[in-house]
Design a protein around this motif. Structure first.
Motif, PDB file in Angstrom:
ATOM      1  N   ASP A 195       0.598  -1.283   0.131  1.00 18.25           N
ATOM      2  CA  ASP A 195      -0.176   0.084  -0.427  1.00 18.25           C
ATOM      3  C   ASP A 195       0.469   1.381   0.047  1.00 18.25           C
ATOM      4  OD1 ASP A 195      -1.934  -1.939   1.951  1.00 18.25           O
ATOM      5  OD2 ASP A 195      -2.385  -1.230   0.059  1.00 18.25           O
ATOM      6  N   ALA A 196       2.662   1.523   0.913  1.00 19.00           N
ATOM      7  CA  ALA A 196       2.796   2.402   0.551  1.00 19.00           C
ATOM      8  C   ALA A 196       4.359   1.997   0.879  1.00 19.00           C
ATOM      9  CB  ALA A 196       1.886   3.955   1.510  1.00 19.00           C
ATOM     10  N   MET A 197       4.773   2.693   0.693  1.00 13.75           N
ATOM     11  CA  MET A 197       6.869   2.398   1.346  1.00 13.75           C
ATOM     12  C   MET A 197       7.343   4.031   1.148  1.00 13.75           C
ATOM     13  SD  MET A 197       7.883  -1.031  -1.042  1.00 13.75           S
ATOM     14  CE  MET A 197       9.320  -1.089   0.103  1.00 13.75           C
ATOM     15  N   GLY A 198       8.264   3.575   2.321  1.00 11.46           N
ATOM     16  CA  GLY A 198       9.211   4.875   2.448  1.00 11.46           C
ATOM     17  C   GLY A 198      10.027   5.120   3.844  1.00 11.46           C
ATOM     18  N   GLY A 249       1.501   6.284  -6.319  1.00  9.38           N
ATOM     19  CA  GLY A 249       2.256   6.780  -6.764  1.00  9.38           C
ATOM     20  C   GLY A 249       2.072   8.566  -5.927  1.00  9.38           C
ATOM     21  N   SER A 250       1.484   8.808  -4.934  1.00  9.49           N
ATOM     22  CA  SER A 250       1.333  10.194  -4.510  1.00  9.49           C
ATOM     23  C   SER A 250       2.142   9.823  -2.983  1.00  9.49           C
ATOM     24  CB  SER A 250      -0.472  10.250  -3.431  1.00  9.49           C
ATOM     25  OG  SER A 250      -0.574  10.250  -4.145  1.00  9.49           O
ATOM     26  N   THR A 251       3.506  11.217  -2.935  1.00  6.92           N
ATOM     27  CA  THR A 251       4.121  11.881  -2.706  1.00  6.92           C
ATOM     28  C   THR A 251       4.205  12.181  -1.052  1.00  6.92           C
ATOM     29  OG1 THR A 251       5.654  12.524  -4.190  1.00  6.92           O
ATOM     30  CG2 THR A 251       6.128  10.429  -4.211  1.00  6.92           C
ATOM     31  N   ASN A 252       4.660  12.403  -0.029  1.00  9.52           N
ATOM     32  CA  ASN A 252       4.916  13.223   0.720  1.00  9.52           C
ATOM     33  C   ASN A 252       6.200  12.983   1.460  1.00  9.52           C
ATOM     34  OD1 ASN A 252       3.487  14.755   2.554  1.00  9.52           O
ATOM     35  ND2 ASN A 252       3.264  12.770   3.755  1.00  9.52           N
ATOM     36  N   TYR A 253       6.417  14.214   2.100  1.00 10.65           N
ATOM     37  CA  TYR A 253       7.677  14.710   2.094  1.00 10.65           C
ATOM     38  C   TYR A 253       7.725  15.400   3.512  1.00 10.65           C
ATOM     39  CZ  TYR A 253      10.144  12.956  -2.303  1.00 10.65           C
ATOM     40  OH  TYR A 253      10.564  12.876  -3.799  1.00 10.65           O
ATOM     41  N   ALA A 254       8.792  15.296   4.165  1.00  6.92           N
ATOM     42  CA  ALA A 254       9.467  15.630   5.672  1.00  6.92           C
ATOM     43  C   ALA A 254       9.649  17.462   5.934  1.00  6.92           C
ATOM     44  CB  ALA A 254      10.008  15.529   6.621  1.00  6.92           C
ATOM     45  N   ASP A 255       9.400  18.714   5.913  1.00  2.77           N
ATOM     46  CA  ASP A 255       9.623  19.749   5.258  1.00  2.77           C
ATOM     47  C   ASP A 255      10.660  20.211   4.786  1.00  2.77           C
ATOM     48  OD1 ASP A 255       6.909  21.458   7.045  1.00  2.77           O
ATOM     49  OD2 ASP A 255       7.336  20.384   4.653  1.00  2.77           O
ATOM     50  N   SER A 256      11.685  19.775   5.619  1.00  5.12           N
ATOM     51  CA  SER A 256      13.329  19.479   6.364  1.00  5.12           C
ATOM     52  C   SER A 256      13.831  18.718   4.465  1.00  5.12           C
ATOM     53  CB  SER A 256      13.772  19.202   6.997  1.00  5.12           C
ATOM     54  OG  SER A 256      13.771  17.847   7.610  1.00  5.12           O
ATOM     55  N   ILE A 285      11.855  10.408  -3.242  1.00  9.89           N
ATOM     56  CA  ILE A 285      10.844   8.981  -3.230  1.00  9.89           C
ATOM     57  C   ILE A 285      10.458   8.776  -4.307  1.00  9.89           C
ATOM     58  CG2 ILE A 285       9.625   9.899  -2.202  1.00  9.89           C
ATOM     59  CD1 ILE A 285       9.689   7.111  -0.412  1.00  9.89           C
ATOM     60  N   SER A 286      11.042   6.877  -4.465  1.00 11.54           N
ATOM     61  CA  SER A 286      10.443   6.713  -5.474  1.00 11.54           C
ATOM     62  C   SER A 286      10.490   5.189  -5.844  1.00 11.54           C
ATOM     63  CB  SER A 286      11.558   7.096  -7.062  1.00 11.54           C
ATOM     64  OG  SER A 286      13.250   6.067  -7.020  1.00 11.54           O
ATOM     65  N   ARG A 287      10.110   4.325  -6.722  1.00  8.89           N
ATOM     66  CA  ARG A 287       9.421   3.299  -6.188  1.00  8.89           C
ATOM     67  C   ARG A 287       9.247   2.376  -7.720  1.00  8.89           C
ATOM     68  NH1 ARG A 287       3.916   2.539  -3.258  1.00  8.89           N
ATOM     69  NH2 ARG A 287       4.201  -0.260  -3.395  1.00  8.89           N
ATOM     70  N   ASP A 288       9.792   1.359  -7.814  1.00 13.19           N
ATOM     71  CA  ASP A 288       9.867   0.709  -8.745  1.00 13.19           C
ATOM     72  C   ASP A 288       8.871  -0.554  -8.087  1.00 13.19           C
ATOM     73  OD1 ASP A 288      10.138  -2.087 -11.441  1.00 13.19           O
ATOM     74  OD2 ASP A 288      11.730  -1.790 -10.904  1.00 13.19           O
ATOM     75  N   SER A 289       7.163  -0.587  -8.563  1.00 12.07           N
ATOM     76  CA  SER A 289       6.123  -1.696  -7.730  1.00 12.07           C
ATOM     77  C   SER A 289       6.163  -2.873  -8.345  1.00 12.07           C
ATOM     78  CB  SER A 289       4.905  -1.127  -8.510  1.00 12.07           C
ATOM     79  OG  SER A 289       4.815   0.136  -8.279  1.00 12.07           O
ATOM     80  N   SER A 290       6.716  -2.748  -9.792  1.00 14.52           N
ATOM     81  CA  SER A 290       7.912  -4.624 -10.111  1.00 14.52           C
ATOM     82  C   SER A 290       8.455  -5.468  -9.081  1.00 14.52           C
ATOM     83  CB  SER A 290       7.635  -4.569 -11.882  1.00 14.52           C
ATOM     84  OG  SER A 290       9.278  -3.641 -11.640  1.00 14.52           O
TER      85      SER A 290
END
Length: 123
Positions: A32-35, A55-62, A69-74
């Protein structure tokens, strides 16, 4: 059931770059998500970045503008490209994954952690 294996940590000078990788394996129905989180000596673990399976991304402000961040779902693999590193980025970086187990295991959604990889930025 599920294993997360991180790689890519190390020692780098301030201003340099590193790329972390984390591969998930095992009884995975859906990721469902990786981080990534990190924990510096004497501090609490803090959020770094996350990417959902949409494909939604979220980052800490700093980290915005320096980390990607990127991802290879396969491959069930998530990456963290870290640029313009600072000494204060020194920490153990932990991979995190929110994974749904197969129907035979109840379609349970659980939170998993990697073992951590050390990132040291020298001044």
């Amino acid at each position: 059931q599920v294993q997360l294996v991180e790689s890519g940590g190390g020692l780098v000078q301030a201003g340099g770059s590193l790329r972390l990788s984390c591969a998930a394996s095992g009884r995975i129905f859906r990721t469902d998500a990786m981080g990534w989180y990190r924990q510096a000596p004497g501090k609490q673990r803090e959020f770094v970045a996350q990417m959902t399976n949409r494909g939604s991304t979220n980052y800490a402000d700093s980290m915005k503008g320096r980390f990607t961040i990127s991802r290879d779902s396969s491959k069930n693999t998530v990456y963290l490209q870290m640029d313009s590193l600072k000494p204060e980025d020194t920490a153990v970086y932990y991979c995190n994954a929110i994974i749904t187990l197969p129907p035979t295991m109840g379609l349970v959604t659980q939170n998993y952690w990697g073992q951590g990889t050390q990132v040291t930025v020298s001044s």
